[in-house]
Design an enzyme around this catalytic site. Structure first.
Site, PDB file in Angstrom:
ATOM      1  N   SER A 221       0.796  -1.153   0.142  1.00 14.57           N
ATOM      2  CA  SER A 221      -0.113   0.051  -0.028  1.00 14.57           C
ATOM      3  C   SER A 221       0.862   1.275   0.149  1.00 14.57           C
ATOM      4  O   SER A 221       1.647   1.357  -0.912  1.00 14.57           O
ATOM      5  CB  SER A 221      -0.916  -0.213   1.232  1.00 14.57           C
ATOM      6  N   GLU A 333      -9.385  -4.680  -4.299  1.00 15.02           N
ATOM      7  CA  GLU A 333      -8.883  -3.487  -3.831  1.00 15.02           C
ATOM      8  C   GLU A 333      -9.991  -2.611  -3.523  1.00 15.02           C
ATOM      9  O   GLU A 333      -9.725  -1.447  -2.715  1.00 15.02           O
ATOM     10  CB  GLU A 333      -7.955  -2.994  -4.938  1.00 15.02           C
ATOM     11  N   HIS A 415      -7.893  -5.643   0.256  1.00  8.60           N
ATOM     12  CA  HIS A 415      -6.585  -4.775   0.029  1.00  8.60           C
ATOM     13  C   HIS A 415      -5.939  -5.275   1.476  1.00  8.60           C
ATOM     14  O   HIS A 415      -6.431  -5.371   2.452  1.00  8.60           O
ATOM     15  CB  HIS A 415      -6.754  -3.170   0.193  1.00  8.60           C
TER      16      HIS A 415
END
Length: 518
Positions: A221, A333, A415
């Protein structure tokens, strides 16, 4: 940006590896290592050694707030290195539960420390350095999911560290610019912390049995996003030999120094700074007030000094570190959408018609918006970055595996869902006692992806135990590794959608969406 961690991780992330772990017997006394600032004593657990809370830079407080990190002070005697240092300042949950970066505390502005796991007797072992995610506003190297034991058991020296966050790590202001002088880096103290940690590794990791010439930097990330920035920084050249970017995108926009300065003026005003405050007055502002005025996510700024190009511009022109690269994304995501407070149907409505036309696999507006978002922010940029890695090999992946305990409700791999698989850190998550059992199949997939990362660190190519041969990315072949129930090599994966993303980008992917710190 990108601060949410997968529910499977958040269920058990904690700033102590003791969470969810059985008590272990460690040898008395502990191993002793000499670093460039003094002697440290760590902890031995059989053939696994760990050293925690090692300062890699001076405390960034007082006159060093919003300044490049300086070398840590030396000490005499033997410094205890069995406990993590505090996490850097970040917003915490009042109920004591892990925040969006998995941190429960303690936190402090004095936070620049790192942690090392190493096999006993290691010599010139491969080194991996982890940069955590959390939108550059949350997170810590002490989070349980990032425990380095499995990597050390497999012969890798693993390093995690803290870096300044939020308005402490990505602050700019006209007064800071004026004091810095010509050419001094601005607005990216967090990236300077990351560089300082990597410099510490170069100076000291041989004392822990690591090879400073074989360092792999990897992150997820915002951590992956920062690695892309590090790859564009001339001053980071030679600090790492390989890189892995997990859900770090690649198309996030440039944020100018002027924009960040304007944000900084608003931040200190909200924190109570008087009009016309001097730099000394700004540095004297209470940390709590600055934290309260801080945003929820930050992008690195293109200051014209440390960063002269955005990663997108740098990769497009080949002005990046020529190091082997793994890059990829997860299948859902869109779990990030809640953080942007952006309904998926709104994205579907504003997507250009040619882009929508590529998404023949979606049935509802929400499905379309989620798919468009995930591909725009992570999937398509990852493929694009891999295709621009001229002069050095790149490997592309897609992580779609969902743990058995979540299959009835999950839309895909959230995610950050890959993190405990990469670290093989299940016993440190705390999830085993919180209603999320880990199945044999979950662990088997974890062994495959973990081995790929270890193989890459050892040799510069992801050789995977129990998985197929993973080919380097070539545009004409367009292959990636999909980590799924049955890990496989897929060709032309989501080609129509990714091609449409490149040709017809979403108009909303601008700093206002991607950098909530504004």
């Amino acid at each position: 940006m990108m601060k949410v961690l997968a529910q499977v991780v958040l269920a058990g992330l904690a700033a102590s590896v003791a969470t969810g772990s059985a008590a272990k017997t460690v040898s008395p006394g502990g191993p002793v290592v000499v670093v460039d600032t003094g002697t440290v004593r760590g902890t031995a657990d059989g053939d696994l050694l760990s050293f925690k809370g090692l300062p890699y830079a001076a405390p960034p407080i007082g006159p060093l707030r919003w300044a490049p990190p300086e070398k840590a002070a030396s000490w005499t005697g033997i410094r205890a290195a069995s406990n993590y240092g505090p996490a850097c300042l970040q917003k915490m949950n009042a109920d004591g539960k892990p925040n969006a970066g998995g941190v429960t505390g303690p936190t402090s502005e004095d936070c620049l420390s790192l942690n090392v796991w190493t096999p006993k007797g290691a010599k010139k072992a491969p080194v991996m350095v982890w940069i955590y995610g959390g939108g550059n506003a949350y997170g810590a190297g002490s989070v349980g999911a990032y425990d380095g034991s499995a990597f050390a058991r497999d012969g890798v020296v693993l390093v995690t560290f803290n870096y300044r966050l939020g308005t402490f790590g990505f602050f700019a202001h006209p007064e800071v610019t004026k004091a810095a002088g010509d050419g001094a880096p601005l607005a990216n103290d967090a990236l300077l912390d990351q560089r300082a940690a990597l410099q510490w590794v170069q100076r000291n990791i041989a004392a822990f049995g690591g090879d400073p010439a074989n360092v792999t930097v990897f992150g997820e990330s915002a951590g992956g996003m920062d690695i892309l920035a590090l790859m564009t920084m001339p001053s980071a050249k030679g600090l790492f030999a390989k890189a892995i970017v997990e859900s770090g995108g690649g198309w996030w926009p440039a944020v100018s120094l002027a924009t960040r300065e304007a944000e900084g003026v608003k931040t200190v005003t909200r924190a109570g700074a008087p009009a016309g405050a001097s730099l000394a007055q700004l540095r004297a502002l209470p940390a709590a007030a600055l934290l309260a005025a801080s945003g929820e996510g930050y992008l690195p700024a293109t200051d014209g000094r440390l960063l002269t190009l955005s990663p997108r511009e740098a990769f497009a022109t080949g002005q990046v570190a020529k190091v082997p690269l793994i890059i990829g994304s997860n299948s859902y995501e869109a779990s990030l959408l809640a953080e942007f407070k952006l309904p998926a149907a709104v994205l579907a409505a504003i997507a250009p018609a040619p882009l929508k036309a590529a998404y023949t696999d979606t049935k509802t507006a929400d499905d379309l918006g989620e798919s468009v978002f995930g591909d725009a922010v992570m999937g398509a940029p990852a493929r694009w970055v891999a295709s621009k890695a001229s002069g050095h090999p790149a490997w592309l992946y897609h992580f779609s595996y969902v743990i058995d305990a979540k299959r009835a409700t999950a839309k895909g791999a959230d995610h950050a869902a890959e993190i405990p698989f990469v670290f093989d850190s299940w016993e440190h998550l705390g999830v085993l006692g919180q209603g999320l059992p880990v199945s044999d199949r979950d662990r088997a997939v974890s062994k495959v992806i973990h081995s790929c990362w270890v193989g890459f660190a050892r040799t510069g190519a992801p050789v995977c135990t129990g998985g197929p041969a993973w080919p380097a990315y070539v545009g004409s072949d367009d292959s990636l590794m999909e980590f799924a129930d049955k890990t496989r090599v897929a060709r032309q994966f989501r080609k129509a959608q990714y091609d449409a993303q490149e040709a017809h980008p979403l108009p909303t992917l601008d700093p206002g969406l991607l950098d909530p710190g504004k």
